[in-house]
Enzyme design. Sequence first.
Site, short mmCIF file in Angstrom:
data_model
loop_
_atom_site.label_atom_id
_atom_site.label_comp_id
_atom_site.label_asym_id
_atom_site.label_seq_id
_atom_site.Cartn_x
_atom_site.Cartn_y
_atom_site.Cartn_z
N SER A 109 28.95 15.65 14.80
CA SER A 109 29.21 16.65 15.85
C SER A 109 27.92 17.21 16.44
CB SER A 109 30.04 17.79 15.26
OG SER A 109 30.01 18.87 16.12
N GLU A 122 27.10 11.62 3.28
CA GLU A 122 28.35 12.39 3.33
C GLU A 122 29.53 11.43 3.42
OE1 GLU A 122 26.97 16.62 5.30
OE2 GLU A 122 27.63 15.07 6.67
N ALA A 181 26.22 25.51 10.47
CA ALA A 181 26.26 24.11 10.05
C ALA A 181 25.36 23.92 8.83
CB ALA A 181 25.82 23.21 11.19
N GLN A 182 25.87 23.20 7.87
CA GLN A 182 25.13 23.04 6.61
C GLN A 182 24.59 21.63 6.47
OE1 GLN A 182 27.72 24.19 3.38
NE2 GLN A 182 27.72 26.33 3.97
N HIS A 233 38.36 23.25 10.66
CA HIS A 233 36.91 23.14 10.74
C HIS A 233 36.42 22.68 12.11
CE1 HIS A 233 32.92 22.45 9.14
NE2 HIS A 233 32.94 21.17 9.47
N ARG A 253 36.75 12.92 13.21
CA ARG A 253 35.29 12.87 13.35
C ARG A 253 34.61 12.54 12.02
NH1 ARG A 253 31.16 16.76 12.33
NH2 ARG A 253 32.72 18.32 11.79
N ARG A 283 37.31 12.74 5.64
CA ARG A 283 37.84 14.09 5.43
C ARG A 283 39.35 14.22 5.48
NH1 ARG A 283 33.64 17.57 8.87
NH2 ARG A 283 32.00 17.05 7.42
N THR A 320 27.23 26.41 15.43
CA THR A 320 25.99 25.72 15.07
C THR A 320 25.25 26.47 13.97
OG1 THR A 320 25.78 24.97 17.35
CG2 THR A 320 23.79 24.88 15.99
N SER A 367 25.66 29.55 23.62
CA SER A 367 24.30 29.37 23.10
C SER A 367 24.28 28.74 21.72
CB SER A 367 23.57 30.72 23.08
OG SER A 367 24.26 31.63 22.24
N GLY A 368 25.16 27.72 21.52
CA GLY A 368 25.03 26.88 20.33
C GLY A 368 24.07 25.75 20.64
N GLY A 394 24.19 18.55 8.12
CA GLY A 394 23.09 18.04 8.92
C GLY A 394 23.54 17.22 10.11
N GLU A 424 31.26 20.73 21.18
CA GLU A 424 32.58 20.65 20.55
C GLU A 424 33.72 20.81 21.55
OE1 GLU A 424 32.84 22.69 16.82
OE2 GLU A 424 35.03 22.54 16.74
N HIS A 475 38.47 20.80 6.98
CA HIS A 475 37.43 20.44 6.00
C HIS A 475 38.04 20.60 4.62
CE1 HIS A 475 33.67 20.22 3.86
NE2 HIS A 475 33.03 19.97 4.98
#
Length: 539
Positions: free
Chosen positions: A391, A112, A45-46, A351, A386, A290, A42, A12-13, A48, A375, A240
Amino acid sequence: MELKADVLIIGSGIAGLFAAIKISEFADVILVTKKEKNESNTNYAQGGIAAVISGDDSFEKHITDTLVAGAGLCNEESVRGLVSDGPACINELINMGTRFTLEADRLHLLREGGHSKNRIVHARDLTGKEVERALIDRVNSIPNILLLENCFAIDLITEHNLQKYKHSPINSRHCWGAYVHNSLTNQVKKIISKVTILATGGVGQVYLHTTNPAIATGDGLAMAYRAGAKVGNLEFIQFHPTALYQDLTGSSKHSFLISEAVRGFGGILKNNNGEEFMNKYDQRRELAPRDIVARAIDNELKKRGDDFVLLDVTHKSADQIIEHFPNIYNHCLTQNIDITRQPIPVVPAAHYVCGGIVVDNNGRTSLDGLLAIGEVALTGVHGANRLASNSLLEAVVYARRAAEYLRGSIGERIYSKYEIPDWDDKGTLTADEKILITHSQKELKQLMWDYVGIVRSDLRLLFASRRVHNLFTEVEEFYKKTKIFDSLLELRNLVTCSYLIIKCAQLRKESRGLHYTIDYPVQNETAKDIIIQNTYQRS
Ligand code: FAD
Ligand code: SIN
């Protein structure tokens, strides 16, 4: 005990919820999730969701940025599809009730690492939480979605569960649902479906340091591999660069993320003497992809013997910091760090997994009746690394495509014509040796961090594979004689995922993107995927 629905979705993400909403327009859905409904990667997640929204951006620029980050291994056609579906997917999320951050009535866009333009749609620094809230609200309002919490999918049901057909060839197998353990009642149900969709997320918990919450134990990947589906490119684990440095003696199973958007906002990386260092590694400095930033930090830490580096935003306006990053600001305050005045101690942490279950453009796996989205899937859009915020985008794009594919084909699908046996745990005993689980899990996480981390070598991988083999044998032995419980199921899956990560890493004789090995430091001329399949016949 048996339940039946046209479509069973596991997870249920963002991927599972979005698919459930779309599929409920034409079919009945059972959605199972192993903890509370919002517990998922999910939800944390920060930064966006990347999408081409602004007038000075273009599909070609987003495609190029994605291909560059992917280090020659992306499937260009899939990337083109991902990027061009982006704006429509953002609109669908908005229509489903997601409230993204606006500026003068337009979507506010962040930048980003690896992105040449501002294109990150977000809900301040709590994007995932807002998406989960909106999608769960919508799912709750739809009568033909049955959402079952605390229901842990143990294994997929295929021919190998049928005495008469258990030796059927691996490439002609079907998936007819899954066995699911209810953690509150301790009962195992069989859920029978015409189509099963794995949306179980990532594998971060394989590593000692990870930004992923406790649910990220690679269950879907391990189940699919055991059932005979093709999986691949699992050596590409994204670390990350900036997780908050913390003392691991606490009870938390994951590290708090300091979003890449903080570097996009102007955050500067410094060593413990206050010296900037990213200029030594890449001309894009803090906004390099990254893999480059994480390796640079790893190198600085190893060279200097430090425990962390510093991420400094104290030169920026305090009001703007608090406005853009309220979640990060408040969390750091609880750790006695005022980020408007003090630099933030950070370290890299596992990450995201770029590899996964091999799927086509509609999310179909190599097993008939089994799809994988989010994912857990290997779609070809991330290649060897990525790009930030691609994602969540991938999860929505492929959930939407899977739903469209089923809209056109569910009418032709049937339930298994064979009687599926109930779960059989005859002869198993209740575990009174749970220490075996906690010890093995700690050992595995430390081993993967030390030997299969940011920098690898043949010898480290060989040592890791021997130890994982021993753990596999012990855990399987324990599993066969014990009544199941969630942490045993998770350990079993973590061991399988570790085996798969190591196997893929051993097969890749080059350094590319997220996979760096001192024994083959350069990239091969031809890029190829590493695909593996479990060919042993299960009993
Ligand atoms: P998840 O959201 O992880 O959901 C998986 C679901 O499956 C969960 O509900 C879980 O409980 C359930 N599940 C798992 N196993 C079982 C089982 N055996 N039985 C039943 N249920 C099961 N990506 C971006 O694009 N932008 C970002 O800003 C961003 N920030 C991130 C920040 C953090 C801290 C983290 C950890 C990740 C971030 N990512 C980001 C990555 C992104 O959040 C994930 O890749 C994405 O959310 C995955 O979505 P998903 O639906 O595939 O899986
Ligand atoms: C972040 O906010 O830094 C995470 C973004 C991502 O993983 O894509």
